[in-house]
Design an enzyme around this catalytic site. Structure first.
Site, PDB file in Angstrom:
ATOM      1  N   TYR A  90      27.130  83.533  37.888  1.00 47.27           N
ATOM      2  CA  TYR A  90      26.284  83.818  36.729  1.00 47.27           C
ATOM      3  C   TYR A  90      27.155  84.647  35.792  1.00 47.27           C
ATOM      4  O   TYR A  90      27.452  85.806  36.065  1.00 47.27           O
ATOM      5  CB  TYR A  90      25.056  84.603  37.172  1.00 47.27           C
ATOM      6  CG  TYR A  90      24.040  84.890  36.083  1.00 47.27           C
ATOM      7  CD1 TYR A  90      22.801  84.255  36.094  1.00 47.27           C
ATOM      8  CD2 TYR A  90      24.289  85.800  35.056  1.00 47.27           C
ATOM      9  CE1 TYR A  90      21.837  84.517  35.112  1.00 47.27           C
ATOM     10  CE2 TYR A  90      23.356  86.060  34.080  1.00 47.27           C
ATOM     11  CZ  TYR A  90      22.131  85.420  34.109  1.00 47.27           C
ATOM     12  OH  TYR A  90      21.195  85.688  33.132  1.00 47.27           O
ATOM     13  N   TYR A 131      26.399  92.412  35.337  1.00 44.33           N
ATOM     14  CA  TYR A 131      27.309  91.344  35.751  1.00 44.33           C
ATOM     15  C   TYR A 131      28.393  91.901  36.673  1.00 44.33           C
ATOM     16  O   TYR A 131      28.634  91.369  37.760  1.00 44.33           O
ATOM     17  CB  TYR A 131      27.932  90.692  34.515  1.00 44.33           C
ATOM     18  CG  TYR A 131      29.075  89.761  34.827  1.00 44.33           C
ATOM     19  CD1 TYR A 131      28.881  88.590  35.550  1.00 44.33           C
ATOM     20  CD2 TYR A 131      30.364  90.060  34.398  1.00 44.33           C
ATOM     21  CE1 TYR A 131      29.931  87.734  35.835  1.00 44.33           C
ATOM     22  CE2 TYR A 131      31.422  89.207  34.680  1.00 44.33           C
ATOM     23  CZ  TYR A 131      31.207  88.054  35.399  1.00 44.33           C
ATOM     24  OH  TYR A 131      32.248  87.212  35.686  1.00 44.33           O
TER      25      TYR A 131
END
Length: 282
Positions: free
Chosen positions: A60, A121
């Site tokens: 992702y 992230y």
């Protein structure tokens, strides 16, 4: 050797498929074949295919979106790694990121440096790293791009053709990575039966501004752009984003280069190769 590759339709995944060693049986998997947010589906896939090697090139990577979608980012960047490692008894290669560092180092980051991610992230990618076993291979990389992909180079080409001028951040420092060479490096580490943590990016140092200037210069030389436009260096503060970025994330790749004995290639050389491929795509 039978190799399961996740993220097979991504920039690195396509590079891995294109450069796979002769005699390798590939099982390319992307979202259409397996939902990487579903741990049970991952385990079922691994058990059904029984690969000798797993290369996890999926992630992702929507850095800003992850700030509001932490659950999905964690499921793919960490949970999927745990499921793959739990279901597969053989070696696994996992690809991570420079975003696991906070960008405050006075020198290029070596594999053993302490991680301190500053974004969702980065944190979820660091968590994913922690699921690897002692015999696995962790490869950190940065600023990945390839011909035909969704990346900074192709975005710049589009904007340079559409806009009268551009502002590009100059105080985020790292080095670009051409995906085909990253793929070759991964296969090289596999061939060496390596284990542990390695870094790979192209040689040299750049800011995003430096990269953009080079993209325009090389694209003009190849006829991909017709006219030059002004490119102005600006600070990160001029473009506030939901996620923080490391200001300095240069990766020290000497451990990787020493093991593979394959030398260093400057990022601008690989940029030129990529743009020639881009030109051939029309």
């Amino acid at each position: 050797m039978k190799v399961l590759i996740t993220g097979a339709k991504g920039q690195l995944g396509r590079g891995l498929i294109a450069s796979a060693p002769s005699g390798t049986t590939l099982v390319p998997v992307d979202i259409d074949e397996c939902d990487l947010t579903d741990a049970d589906a991952i385990r079922s896939l691994v058990q059904a295919e029984a690969p000798d090697l797993v290369i996890n090139a999926a992630a992702y990577t929507a850095v800003d979106k992850a700030e509001d979608d932490e659950e999905t980012a964690r499921a793919i960047n960490s949970g999927a790694v745990a499921a793959l490692a739990g279901a597969h008894t053989g070696k696994m290669v996992h690809v991570s990121t420079d975003f696991v560092f906070d960008g405050t180092s006075p020198r290029a980051y070596v594999p053993k440096d302490v991680r301190n991610p500053v974004s969702v992230y980065g944190r979820t990618k660091a968590e994913g790293e922690d699921h690897l076993r002692s015999g696995d291979i962790l490869v950190r990389t940065a600023w990945v791009y390839t011909a035909g992909g969704a990346n900074f180079v192709r975005t710049m080409l589009r904007l340079m053709a559409e806009k009268p001028a551009l502002n590009v951040v100059t105080d985020q420092i790292g080095s670009p990575t051409w995906a085909p060479v990253l793929a070759e490096t991964i296969w090289g580490l596999v061939a060496k039966d390596a284990s542990g943590t390695f870094h790979h990016s192209d040689a040299g140092v750049a800011s995003w501004y430096d990269f953009a200037v080079a993209i325009q210069e090389e694209a003009l030389a190849l006829g991909l752009l017709q006219d030059a436009i002004p490119i102005t260096p600006v600070p990160t503060s001029a473009y506030p984003t939901p996620a923080s970025r490391p200001a300095f994330s240069l990766l020290d790749c000497s451990k990787t280069r020493d093991l593979l004995d394959d030398g260093y290639t400057h990022w601008r050389t690989n940029l030129r190769k990529m743009l020639k491929e881009e030109a051939s795509l029309g």
